[in-house]
Design a protein around this motif. Sequence first.
Motif, short mmCIF file in Angstrom:
data_model
loop_
_atom_site.label_atom_id
_atom_site.label_comp_id
_atom_site.label_asym_id
_atom_site.label_seq_id
_atom_site.Cartn_x
_atom_site.Cartn_y
_atom_site.Cartn_z
N GLU A 267 0.85 -1.19 0.00
CA GLU A 267 0.00 0.00 0.00
C GLU A 267 0.89 1.25 0.00
O GLU A 267 1.98 1.24 0.59
CB GLU A 267 -0.92 0.02 1.23
CG GLU A 267 -2.00 -1.05 1.19
CD GLU A 267 -2.96 -0.92 2.34
OE1 GLU A 267 -4.18 -1.01 2.12
OE2 GLU A 267 -2.49 -0.71 3.49
N ALA A 327 -3.13 -1.40 -5.22
CA ALA A 327 -3.29 -1.52 -6.66
C ALA A 327 -4.77 -1.65 -7.03
O ALA A 327 -5.55 -2.26 -6.31
CB ALA A 327 -2.50 -2.73 -7.18
N MET A 330 -6.70 3.54 -7.95
CA MET A 330 -6.57 4.83 -8.64
C MET A 330 -6.55 4.65 -10.16
O MET A 330 -6.53 3.52 -10.67
CB MET A 330 -5.29 5.54 -8.19
CG MET A 330 -5.24 5.84 -6.70
SD MET A 330 -6.52 7.04 -6.24
CE MET A 330 -6.08 7.35 -4.53
N GLU A 335 -1.46 5.38 -10.79
CA GLU A 335 -0.85 4.30 -10.01
C GLU A 335 0.55 3.97 -10.52
O GLU A 335 1.49 3.79 -9.74
CB GLU A 335 -1.73 3.05 -10.06
CG GLU A 335 -2.94 3.10 -9.16
CD GLU A 335 -3.66 1.76 -9.10
OE1 GLU A 335 -3.20 0.80 -9.74
OE2 GLU A 335 -4.69 1.68 -8.39
N LYS A 336 0.68 3.85 -11.82
CA LYS A 336 1.98 3.48 -12.40
C LYS A 336 3.06 4.48 -11.99
O LYS A 336 4.17 4.10 -11.60
CB LYS A 336 1.86 3.41 -13.92
CG LYS A 336 3.14 2.96 -14.60
CD LYS A 336 2.94 2.87 -16.12
CE LYS A 336 4.22 2.40 -16.80
NZ LYS A 336 4.05 2.33 -18.28
N THR A 338 2.97 6.56 -9.37
CA THR A 338 3.17 6.54 -7.91
C THR A 338 4.03 5.37 -7.49
O THR A 338 4.95 5.50 -6.67
CB THR A 338 1.80 6.46 -7.20
OG1 THR A 338 0.99 7.57 -7.60
CG2 THR A 338 1.97 6.49 -5.69
N PHE A 339 3.74 4.17 -8.03
CA PHE A 339 4.45 2.96 -7.62
C PHE A 339 5.91 2.98 -8.05
O PHE A 339 6.73 2.23 -7.51
CB PHE A 339 3.76 1.71 -8.17
CG PHE A 339 2.34 1.51 -7.67
CD1 PHE A 339 1.86 2.26 -6.61
CD2 PHE A 339 1.50 0.58 -8.27
CE1 PHE A 339 0.56 2.08 -6.15
CE2 PHE A 339 0.22 0.39 -7.81
CZ PHE A 339 -0.27 1.14 -6.75
#
Length: 630
Positions: A267, A327, A330, A335-336, A338-339
């Motif tokens: 997370e 995952a 968003m 997401e891509k 941020t991760f």
Amino acid sequence: MLLAIRERAQGWVAWVIVIFISIPFALWGIQEYLGIGGEPVVIKVNDREITERELDSNFQRFRLQLREQLGDSYRAGAIDDKLLKQQVLDSMVRSEVLLQAARDQNMQVSDGMLRQVISAVPAFQRAGKFDYASYESSLRMQGMNPELFAQRMRGSMVVEQLTNGISNSEFTTQSELKELVRLKEQKREISYLRFPVEAYRSDDPVDDAEVKRYYEQNQAGFMAPERVKLEYVELNAEVLSKQIKTDDKTLQRYLESHSNEFQLPEEYRAAHILVTIKDGKEAEAREKAEKLLAGIKGGDDFAVVAKAESEDPGSASLGGDLGFFGAGVMDPAFEKATFALKLGEISPLVRSQFGFHIIRLSEKRGGGKADLAAVRDRVAAAYNSEEAQKLFYEYAERMADLAYETPDSLDPVVEELSIPLKSTDWVTRAGGEGILKSPKVTGAAFSDDVLSGGNNSEAVELNSEHIVIVRVTAHEAAAAKALGDVRDEIETTLKQERAIKTATKAGQSALAQVGEGAALDSLVVKGRVVLEQPKLLDRYSMDAPRGILQKAFQLPHPVEGKRSYAGTELDSGDYAVVAVSKVENGVVAQGAENESTAKQLARQLGDRYHELYVDALQQRADIEYLQKIE
């Protein structure tokens, strides 16, 4: 307690059973043991013999399909097995004469077509592709092998060729279409007098002699159904799982051996600044976002900028903070990005469906091995379920063995496996509550072996992890109820019949008056006779009772200035005088509707010709019944 059951569920008896089963195999062979060879023939269709085994196999398969289709509505006792088996045999004869006719016409199915059809069956597929292991397994459950199934499929496909060749060969002429539409879409102007049976009901007492006479003449209708009392033992994996005791050491070992199943999900906690695109002005929005990003990189406080400039109303007041998310929550682009960030890192501009984002990764958690304290409940549930399944299958096998070894008692099961013995009150073939809701249980209870033989039933599977074994402790055959028990019911019936006769008599009197020229509205009696005014209705209208419509469309066309009329008794017991004053015939429509009606008629005619063809084949065939259906 459960450990004690596990230890005591071992023994030499199982080995004895294996040895005794092996003896007939060794001495006479499995063919003799199963009775293969010289099988009884039920019926002969020309030169083809249909054996008792084939009939039984098809009958059991059909009954299983019926049970699956009806679900909880299925009641074994409500179905006449003799009648059902006769229907299955008739179907087999029809299929056989069609198959023979198809072969006489040299109809065949290629191996490639057969493979294509079999491979397309969903039950034989895994991940959308044909799987031979699934194919064999499915057939084994139905008592078939691939060769036999392929043979039956080939025959079925050949018969389908012949059937389609007849059913699909019919066409509709214009005159046939006009006649169909004339009748099918015809409308009639209908009015009627109704004599409600309730209006003619009387509370006058019914004579005792009349009650007794009715009881004696209709005794079959006052039978108390056959019923039994049962005792039973049940085994349920869900109940077993609740009895299993665990400690932290056991759960820790289980967690370590199943660590992949209990990993905490990754997370991320991030904050963002959103610049939305207004009126399609993407360049303008990008320019603003780039200025904000440059300011943050130049030392501006991210949270302050977010509060002042972010256009996300949900997070702006929090300095852009979005909290933790995993995952799939968003926007994919968000997401891509941020991760891919490191802790505290600021992203370049990210374009999503909402606009342009500037993202900062604040925290990250999860993604590693779970601590027992964090997932204890999940680990305990998984451990208990797994242990319960192991115990369930051990106990189920031993439970079935013990019930078989001592067929006239369930005490050995109770004593050795510490399973409580339960009992029921009287139950009929219709079933009841709890386990008695299942038609499988009532079917077992009323089977010959259990009911007449006095034996324990086989293990009845309520679901994959819940079984019961039942035995009958008391039995009452179907018997006539005493007159005193059904007197009220008989009196109600006789009063109803009396009311129907009175309503019918009044209706027939009105019908005679209509025949003499009386108007319907002149025959209305308040509280006794109801007039329904004329309505133009088709055959399928919901604005009149079905019996009224059927009678109205049976009447001849009215002569101009007059009406057609007749009396009829309705299913409710009411009487009606029906009058038809006008008829409007249906007219053939143009375009797609016309084409659809023509196809429907052609299909109906084709199906009818197919039925006549099958009847003719059966009449010409040499059919010899060699056994009565029992």
